[in-house]
Design an enzyme around this catalytic site. Structure first.
Site, short mmCIF file in Angstrom:
data_model
loop_
_atom_site.label_atom_id
_atom_site.label_comp_id
_atom_site.label_asym_id
_atom_site.label_seq_id
_atom_site.Cartn_x
_atom_site.Cartn_y
_atom_site.Cartn_z
N LYS A 142 0.84 -1.21 0.00
CA LYS A 142 0.00 0.00 0.00
C LYS A 142 0.87 1.25 0.00
O LYS A 142 1.89 1.32 0.70
CB LYS A 142 -0.91 -0.04 1.23
CG LYS A 142 -1.99 1.03 1.28
CD LYS A 142 -2.89 0.77 2.47
CE LYS A 142 -3.93 1.85 2.67
NZ LYS A 142 -4.78 1.60 3.87
N SER A 200 -9.93 -0.32 7.33
CA SER A 200 -9.25 -0.19 6.04
C SER A 200 -8.68 -1.47 5.47
O SER A 200 -8.26 -1.50 4.32
CB SER A 200 -8.14 0.87 6.14
OG SER A 200 -8.69 2.14 6.34
N SER A 216 -9.38 2.18 3.40
CA SER A 216 -8.43 2.86 2.54
C SER A 216 -7.54 1.91 1.74
O SER A 216 -6.83 2.35 0.83
CB SER A 216 -7.56 3.81 3.37
OG SER A 216 -6.79 3.10 4.34
#
Length: 478
Positions: free
Chosen positions: A81, A180, A156
């Site tokens: 990420k 997330s 996210s």
């Protein structure tokens, strides 16, 4: 093996490389080709590291040829990420103003993945400041949900979930301060675990300051994968020690056996449950019964109060320490979402903040006492289907409906710091639905064992997406 390489699990891939059935270069090439075929429309991987990945794969093959000791992810393609330090790359956190914030070192989780032999294909997308349940930002654009382009891929870790669902990488890294990891797993039909705080070390050298204390207590790093076996493998690799994280705990990954007893968490009417989604939760309970679990409906302590305590603490820290800096560089959409959040957050003065932190201890204690009776609790991720793109921009009321109502159990488990696994169960309205399996602190093994029992019957739900490959995968589901 008859299935395409990019569909193999991480454990299957690592075993095939170790046994000489396939080379790391061959595997990496297959994933890169898959990425280049589907990512231009998906926009999940926003930093392409193909060149470095192929070079790393060649080195991995040399290690096999020379009989060197191999890590558990040796030669396995993964993604990381973009809000996590990856040496030499920008930790932009989805923010235009941070596009040149180059990481001087690998974060602990990246270091652990690399040390285990993982090969990073690219960095995955996240919303601005990783603070929305929708993955979109002005720097890299919007990531689509591979099941239906009209709904969100989540956030996210939306780029991580979407790339994994479409076969880009066998394992994905993400993180979770308010769902997330678990929300994108739900949206994209993949599996994950939100570990206990202290299980996986975390640190970003590129950060200008330490995070506020509640954010430190609520946030964790973790793996996303297409099978629970791969989630377990990813957790084992990520959880290795790093002295840069003082919260890290040398806890064993497995503990003593507990009664196979599961409590089904209630779904109050004010969560506005969708009957088709709730049916999937009941199906998960049936799968557990079929695998020998004793399943009972239970009551849980202070569900709404715990959610609001988490939300108020998080918003208080943002309002006090981060709001001005964020708003100065944020897009109008981000500022609008932040306004929608603040509309429901109680403003805390110093005494209120200290009291809220103190009350958190009571909430944790009461849930841990419940988990003494029921070692695993089955709870929803959301009791509504995945919502449309940018619905968090509609109004403060819609935001509360999405997170305080439908997704109430998401923030609650961040507040408690309890390990929460997500496993897909099936489709509702043609879209994937997963459930949470929650255990007491540092008993991720119990949550994953129950999740695997469900998976045994549900199977990898992602197969339904791949079966549509003959159609346009990103077209709206009819």
């Amino acid at each position: 093996m008859s299935t395409p390489i990019w569909q193999w699990s991480a454990t299957q891939t690592a075993e095939a490389i170790k046994n000489g059935e396939v080379s790391s270069v061959e595997v990496t090439t297959a994933h890169i080709e898959r990425m280049h075929a589907v990512n231009p429309q998906l926009n999940a991987v926003v930093v392409d590291l193909s060149g470095a990945a192929l070079r790393a794969a060649a080195e991995a093959d040399k290690a096999v040829a020379q009989g060197e000791s191999l890590g558990p992810l040796h030669g396995v393609p993964i993604t990381v990420k973009i809000n996590t330090d990856f040496k030499g790359q920008a930790n932009s956190n989805g923010v235009e103003a941070m596009k040149n914030l180059i990481a001087p070192s690998d974060s602990p989780v990246v270091r652990n993945l690399r040390a285990a032999g993982g090969i990073t294909l690219g960095l995955t997308n996240t919303p601005e400041f990783s603070l929305r349940g929708v993955t979109d930002n002005a720097l890299h654009g919007q990531t689509l949900n591979p099941w239906d382009s009209d709904i969100t891929c989540g956030g996210s870790s939306g780029g991580a979930g979407a790339s994994l669902a479409m076969g880009i990488g066998a394992l994905a890294h993400g993180n979770d301060i308010g769902g997330s990891l678990r929300w994108p797993a739900f949206c994209n039909g993949v599996a994950t675990i939100r570990p206990t705080l202290g299980r996986v070390p975390a640190y970003n050298e590129s950060a200008a300051a330490e995070r506020p204390i509640a954010a430190q207590l609520f946030s964790v790093q973790g793996p996303m994968a297409r099978t629970i076996a791969d989630v377990r493998l990813g957790l084992e690799v990520m959880s290795r020690a790093d002295p840069r994280d003082p919260w890290w705990v040398p806890a064993p990954l497995e503990g003593p056996a507990r009664p196979r007893k599961v409590g089904i968490a209630p779904i109050p009417a004010d969560m506005h449950p969708d009957p088709e989604v709730v049916a999937m939760i009941r199906k998960a309970a049936d799968h557990l019964v079929a695998e020998g679990y004793e399943v009972e409906e239970i009551e849980v302590p202070e569900l709404s109060e715990g959610w609001f305590n988490w939300f108020n603490l998080l918003m208080a820290e943002i309002r006090t320490l981060q709001e001005d800096t964020m708003r100065a560089v944020a897009t109008p959409d981000f500022n609008r979402v932040l306004d929608n959040y603040f509309a429901h957050a109680r403003e805390l003065d110093t005494a209120g903040y200290m009291q809220a932190l103190s009350e958190r201890t009571r909430h944790i204690r009461n849930w841990m006492l419940l988990l003494e009776q029921y070692p695993v609790i089955l709870a929803p991720v959301s009791v509504q289907k995945t919502f449309g793109v940018d619905e968090d921009l509609i109004s403060p009321e819609r935001v509360l409906n999405m997170w305080g109502d439908a997704g109430r159990y998401i923030g609650t488990f961040n507040h408690l710091g309890l390990p929460s696994a997500v496993v897909p169960v099936g489709l509702a309205h043609g879209l994937p639905v997963g459930v949470q399996l929650v255990a007491t602190q540092f008993r991720e093994d119990l949550a994953l064992e129950a999740a695997e029992a469900i998976e045994k019957h549900a199977g990898p739900v992602i197969r339904h997406l791949w079966a549509r490959e003959g159609q346009s995968t990103l077209e709206r589901t009819e």
